[in-house]
Each structure stands twice: as structure tokens, then as C-alpha cells.
Design an enzyme around this catalytic site. Structure first.
Site, PDB file in Angstrom:
ATOM      1  N   HIS A   1      43.859  43.000  35.256  1.00 45.97           N
ATOM      2  CA  HIS A   1      43.484  42.549  36.696  1.00 45.97           C
ATOM      3  C   HIS A   1      43.299  41.214  36.749  1.00 45.97           C
ATOM      4  O   HIS A   1      43.281  40.655  37.884  1.00 45.97           O
ATOM      5  CB  HIS A   1      42.050  43.160  36.669  1.00 45.97           C
ATOM      6  CG  HIS A   1      41.516  43.377  38.079  1.00 45.97           C
ATOM      7  ND1 HIS A   1      42.172  44.252  39.243  1.00 45.97           N
ATOM      8  CD2 HIS A   1      40.415  42.681  38.746  1.00 45.97           C
ATOM      9  CE1 HIS A   1      41.540  44.134  40.177  1.00 45.97           C
ATOM     10  NE2 HIS A   1      40.657  43.025  39.942  1.00 45.97           N
TER      11      HIS A   1
ATOM     12  N   SER B   1      42.409  42.694  44.707  1.00 42.40           N
ATOM     13  CA  SER B   1      41.308  43.539  44.319  1.00 42.40           C
ATOM     14  C   SER B   1      40.585  44.063  45.549  1.00 42.40           C
ATOM     15  O   SER B   1      41.033  44.781  46.207  1.00 42.40           O
ATOM     16  CB  SER B   1      40.307  42.722  43.441  1.00 42.40           C
ATOM     17  OG  SER B   1      39.336  43.369  42.761  1.00 42.40           O
TER      18      SER B   1
END
Length: 666
Positions: free
Chosen positions: A640, A527
Site C-alpha cells: 500500500h 486509497s
């Protein structure tokens, strides 16, 4: 280090029991909790367990191959309501605490979740996903075949999008269903819908007299363009709703005082946008007065710790004592989380428990606590903290597993950044460490960026150490745990002092530990950490291998493709695409692809809506076009959260690719 124990393996993550959500019995003699495991089918499975404080081992209350969670005792302690997806979607079930089979009480088409009892034990309040016009009195559960057919039919139809907020990483593309609050009358076996409208209503608490419901929502006309979250009070008998906050901030974790006259909650007014620390507020329902109790504390309320073995939710507070004089909550500070108490008489803050580890949840009963604690060498266990502050371990989770596997104790370190700021970090020595040998090195970078590494169990870190690497992980500026100025310091400076903090960390490690081979340095992160891995390889060639995970490479396109891009870009970089595209390009690692000499592995999930896969794809295409050493691994059906809650087999495969890349180049 004992060589009798074997090194950790990638697939060991399927052998770890993960405990969460401890809940005292009403009489305080025992507690229920949730245990998440991976079954023989390589699927997650969770069960309700129960243990008395004077017993050594828990008993299991559920046995089916399903996810059972959210146990809540009735006020008399004779029943437990919980949610289970054993029928295909989460539904509510009841269980007698003295034994017997559970029975299902909801058959809602799209499920029912997060049950809570009224204080008189006559009602259960829960949340349900409903479409406009749905009748809660006539809900029928779909069979698994009907669910499969509906999903198949839906996949063949176009998606019509009219809203800015039309997708999220956790849920995918939004539909016309909204979370509503429903009341179940146990004696009459009837349902009553308490909220409606095209907005998600998030249940917070029910008043002691059962006449008021506290919930959060954004009910404003411009809700599609706002990130505020208000507190509302619903009068159950009349249906009247009172707005308690003024749409200037975000609020949650709210609960009634024992007398029902006050409300405690976490929240803030976005003074530093996404880097704003939580505050603790108490609202007087009668006067409307709001009191700030956290003034000057300068640490994050709640749990900002990052790990990869924390599945399941737990209580973080604020929780009232029985007299309404104190509030209890978890706070995040300098790589640890602890249990805190504040007096409502004088706002005095006390640390009840903080031992340089990770308190991930708690339950309170008359001055005593069940604490869920993780350490760097222990994934999780529950402890009893009595009113005199004495701590007693209650469970022995993962005892057999930990007895057979080497888990290394990290060494805490603090170093100076270029401008003199103190930066905290941890270093793990490799499995079988021998003095006089040189070892390859991996720098780990966390996401967020407003999160925190610290004193918790981290399977990925331990795996890299087991593979023979020195592992370093730090909290550069932008991380939680070090005050408001520190967590805000990376905004509008991505790739600036946050980058030099990380390089200073590497320099410090090389100067301090003579067993690190400076010619075999690796770096990885996900991320924001993926952004930073991309940034690093575009700005220095000191690393011989890099792995970027669920990354950001191009802020210009991120603005329009991420579920948070339209506001996060402005929050973190100071401008959005329409305001200053040149500035966003300067912040984009893709701009510096021509400089990359480090072999780069790109790991990304196909259904990542937070950092969409096109971010990884752009980086791969640019580097491959430039004939650089690069590889792209795409994980189907992964979002994610791949590294933390993704499918177990994919999580293992991801770790195998990371270690393969480092083995090849380091």
C-alpha cells in the site's frame, strides 16, 4: 518563475536527500540525524550525519551501503548506539563520537531495533522479534545465504491461519514471532529479556532511575478482537507488571517525567472511532490519577501531514522539559504542523513555532530546539530555535538539486462547500505558465480519509505541474486539521458531502482561474482517494481522464480481504457486511460502473493488504466487460506504500504511467 531552471522529472525523486530524526548531543552543542538517499543501485540507503550548531556543514558517520538509523547518544555523549542492516537484518551497533569504526553489539536472528540508553549509561534497552522459547543469551545471526534459504523454504510451506489479525500491509502474513523488550548490560555484555508472551510489547521509555520500563501492549484474552492498546509499567528488579489504563482506548508516545513520578502520553478512547482526535494525558504513577490536558484544543496532536518524500521517523512528542513543568509536541492545524508547549501548572497552551509549513520532527535541550521543517518548495532542512524564539537555518539539504530544478509555490485558497463549510486547498500553476493560455487540470485527492494535505513538499504534485498541468489539492470534510466535527463528518457519508466538497473545489477553481481548460479536467487519488476517484467517475462525466490508485471499489469484499476491513468498514460506513450488505453495496463504486464514461487507469500493488489488489481487479473487470476505456497496471512485490516508500524504480514507473495517461487524454 525562472526558465533557466529545468522542469522536474519523475526520476528526480531519487536525487532528493530526505532528513529525519534530529537528536541533540547531551551538552546541546550539536546534533545527529539520518539522511536517506537512493544509491546507484536504485536502492534506499541511509546514513548518520553529525553537525555542530556553529558549523555550516555536517560530517558523515557511516559510509557503507546500508540503512543506518535511530542514532541515540549515551548520557555522557561519548558513544552513539544505532541500528544498521549492513549484515542483512537490523542490528545494534556502537560508535565512538570522537571517531573510529563502529562495532556490532547484537546478533539476534531476527534483528534488534529502536535502542534507548538508560540514564546512567550502563544499559541499552531495545526491541527484538522473538519466537516462543528463544534464548536471548544465545542468539546467532544468520548469514545472508541462510536468510535467503530460510525465505525460500518458507515460500514452499502452507500458512496456517487461526487468528482474525493474521496479516498487515507492512509485514504481510503474521508468524509466531512477537516484539519483546530486551536489556543489554554494556559492562557485562549480557542480555536480559524483560517481556514475553504471545503479544507485541512496544517499548516506550525507561524511568530516570532505570528501575521501571514503560511499554504499550494488548495483553487481554480477547486481544484478537480488540483495537485497544494499554500502558504498562514493568518493575525491572522484580519483574512485576502494573497495568496503567483500562482497555477503553489506545495510548502511545509515552514518556517519564524527569523525577519519574508522572507519565505523559497521547491517546484517546475511540469516541469517534477512527476519526477521534488524539488527546494529551498525564498519569500520576503513585495515585493512578489521569489528567486530560488537551480539553478544548480541538486539533490533532502529532503529524497528520501527507507527503511522498518523508522517509524515516522523527520525534513528535510529548517531550518533558528538564524541570517537569512543560510538555512539547507537534500539532496539526489548517494545513500546517507546528511546535507547541503546554504548562502543567495551568494547562496553558502556547504556539512556539508555526509558520505555515511542515514541522516533521524536533529535538529538545534546555529551552532550545532542533526543528525539522519541510515547505512546498523545500523537501527538508534542520533549523535551530533558541530560547528567545529566534530561528536559524542549520543545513542546506538538496541545495544543488533545488538550484537546478523549478519548484512551484502553491497558492492557498479557501472556498465554500454547498452547506457553507470552509474548505482549504492549494493550487499549483504549470511550469512555464503564461497569461492568456489555457491549461489542463488535475484534481488530487488524499487517502485516509483522516489525513491532511498541506504546506509540505510533494514530488508528485510538482511533477504534474512540471508536465504542464494546473494541480489542485484540497482537504474535504473528513480531513485532519480542522477540528473534531470536521474530521468526523465523512463517516457514514462516503460519496456524500465529501464528494460535493471536491466538486465545489473544482467549480471554485474554474470560476477563480481563467487559465484552466474546463474541457480538460483530470482526477487522481490513492486509497480513500482511490475510492473517491472511482466514485467520481461513476457519478459525473465532467472529467476527461482519471487515475485510481490502491483503490476501494467494493465494500462487501473489502470487509473480508483487507487487513483492516473487519473493523474499518463498520467504523467508516456504520455497518459491516454481515449487518447490512445492501448499504455497503450502495457505498461501492463498483455498483455505478455502468455509468462510467471517463477513461480510467487503475494502479495497484500486488502485495497491498490494506486495499487488496482484488479491489482494483474488480473495477477493471467490470469496466472492461462493459467495454469501457480502462487499463490496469499491477506492480509486483508492492504494498500500500508504493507511492511513498516503494522501490524507487517502481515509484518512478508509477509516476510515468500516471503522466502517460493524462497526456493521452488531456
Amino acid at each position: 518563475m525562472s526558465e533557466k531552471k529545468r522542469p522536474l522529472k519523475a526520476d528526480d525523486l531519487t536525487k532528493i536527500d530526505v532528513y529525519s530524526d534530529p537528536r541533540f548531543t547531551p551538552d546541546g552543542s550539536g546534533f545527529a540525524f539520518v539522511s536517506m538517499t537512493v544509491n546507484d543501485k536504485k536502492e534506499y540507503e541511509s546514513h548518520l550525519l553529525f553537525q555542530r550548531l556553529n558549523e555550516k556543514y555536517p560530517s558523515c558517520w557511516t559510509f557503507n551501503e546500508a540503512k543506518n538509523s535511530n542514532p541515540r547518544f549515551s548520557p555522557d555523549g561519548k558513544k552513539v548506539v544505532f541500528q544498521s542492516d549492513r549484515s542483512g537484518v537490523p542490528q545494534l551497533w556502537l560508535l565512538h563520537t570522537d571517531g573510529g569504526e563502529a562495532w556490532q553489539i547484537t546478533t539476534f536472528k531476527h534483528g534488534a531495533v529502536n535502542p534507548v540508553w538508560s540514564s546512567d549509561g550502563k544499559s541499552i534497552i531495545f526491541s527484538a522479534s522473538l519466537e516462543k522459547g528463544d534464548d536471548v543469551t544465545n542468539q546467532e545471526e544468520q548469514s545472508k545465504e541462510e536468510q535467503r534459504k530460510e525465505k525460500e523454504d518458507k515460500s514452499k510451506k502452507p500458512i496456517v491461519i487461526t487468528r482474525l489479525k493474521h496479516k498487515s500491509d507492512a509485514k504481510g502474513f503474521h508468524d509466531e514471532k512477537y516484539s519483546q523488550i530486551v536489556l543489554y548490560d554494556i559492562e557485562k555484555s549480557t542480555f536480559k529479556q524483560l517481556t514475553d508472551g504471545e503479544a507485541h510489547h512496544n517499548f516506550e521509555d525507561i524511568s530516570p532511575d532505570g528501575n521501571q520500563i514503560l511499554y504499550t501492549a494488548n495483553l487481554n484474552e480477547d486481544a484478537d478482537y480488540e483495537l485497544t492498546n494499554d500502558l504498562y509499567l514493568l518493575d525491572v528488579p522484580t519483574g512485576d507488571t502494573t497495568k496503567l489504563t483500562d482497555s477503553t482506548g489506545g495510548y502511545g508516545s509515552a514518556s517519564f517525567s524527569p523525577n519519574g513520578n508522572r507519565i505523559a502520553c497521547f491517546g484517546h478512547e475511540y469516541d469517534y472511532l477512527g476519526a477521534t482526535l488524539n488527546e494529551l494525558y498525564v498519569l500520576d504513577i503513585n495515585s493512578g490519577e489521569r489528567t486530560l490536558f488537551s480539553k478544548g484544543w480541538n486539533f490533532q496532536l502529532g503529524d497528520a501531514m501527507i507527503g511522498d518524500t518523508r522517509l524515516g521517523q522523527s520525534e513528535l512528542g510529548p517531550v518533558w522539559d528538564e524541570n517537569g513543568k512543560h510538555l512539547y509536541f507537534i500539532g496539526t492545524d489548517h494545513g500546517s504542523t507546528g511546535l507547541y508547549r503546554v504548562s502543567l501548572d495551568n494547562a496553558e497552551l502556547e504556539t512556539l513555532y508555526e509558520e505555515n509549513n511542515h514541522v516533521f520532527g524536533f529535538s529538545y535541550h534546555k529551552g532550545e530546539f532542533i526543528l525539522g521543517i519541510s515547505t512546498p518548495t523545500d523537501p527538508c532542512n534542520f533549523y535551530h530555535l533558541n530560547s528567545q524564539g529566534k530561528l536559524k537555518r542549520l543545513t542546506n539539504a538538496n541545495e544543488e538539486f533545488l538550484g537546478n530544478v523549478t519548484i512551484s509555490e502553491p497558492e492557498e485558497l479557501t472556498f465554500k462547500a454547498e452547506d457553507g463549510w470552509d474548505i482549504q486547498g492549494w493550487l499549483i500553476r504549470p511550469y512555464g505558465f503564461e497569461e492568456g493560455k489555457k491549461y489542463p487540470f488535475v484534481l488530487e485527492i488524499h487517502g485516509g480519509p483522516h489525513a491532511m494535505y498541506g504546506q509540505t513538499f510533494f514530488h508528485e504534485m510538482q511533477l504534474l505541474a512540471a508536465k504542464g498541468y494546473v494541480v489542485l489539492y484540497t482537504n474535504p470534510r473528513g480531513s485532519h486539521g480542522y477540528g473534531q466535527e470536521f474530521v468526523n463528518a465523512c463517516r457514514e457519508d462516503y460519496g456524500g458531502k465529501d464528494y460535493t466538497d471536491l466538486m465545489s473545489a473544482v467549480d471554485n477553481a474554474l470560476e477563480t482561474y481563467n487559465f484552466i481548460d474546463q474541457d480538460r479536467l483530470g482526477v487522481t487519488g490513492g486509497s480513500y482517494g482511490g475510492f473517491m476517484a472511482n466514485w467520481i467517475v461513476g457519478h459525473t462525466n465532467r472529467f476527461k481522464a482519471a487515475v485510481t490508485q490502491r483503490c476501494i471499489s467494493n465494500w462487501l469484499s473489502f470487509y473480508g480481504v483487507s487487513d483492516i476491513g473487519y473493523f474499518f468498514t463498520k467504523w467508516e460506513l456504520g455497518k459491516n457486511l454481515l449487518e447490512d450488505p445492501a448499504k455497503l453495496w450502495d457505498f461501492s463504486p463498483l455498483k455505478y460502473a455502468v455509468n462510467v464514461e471517463t477513461p480510467l487507469l487503475i494502479v495497484h500493488g500486488e502485495k497491498d493488504y490494506r486495499c487488496p489488489i482484488e479491489q482494483g481487479e474488480q473495477m477493471f473487470t467490470a469496466l472492461k466487460h462493459l467495454r469501457k476505456e480502462v487499463e490496469f497496471v499491477r506492480f509486483p512485490d508492492a504494498n500500500h506504500e508504493l507511492s511513498r516508500s516503494g522501490k524507487p524504480e517502481m515509484r518512478i514507473e508509477r509516476l510515468n504511467h500516471i503522466t502517460r495517461w493524462f497526456e493521452k487524454y488531456l
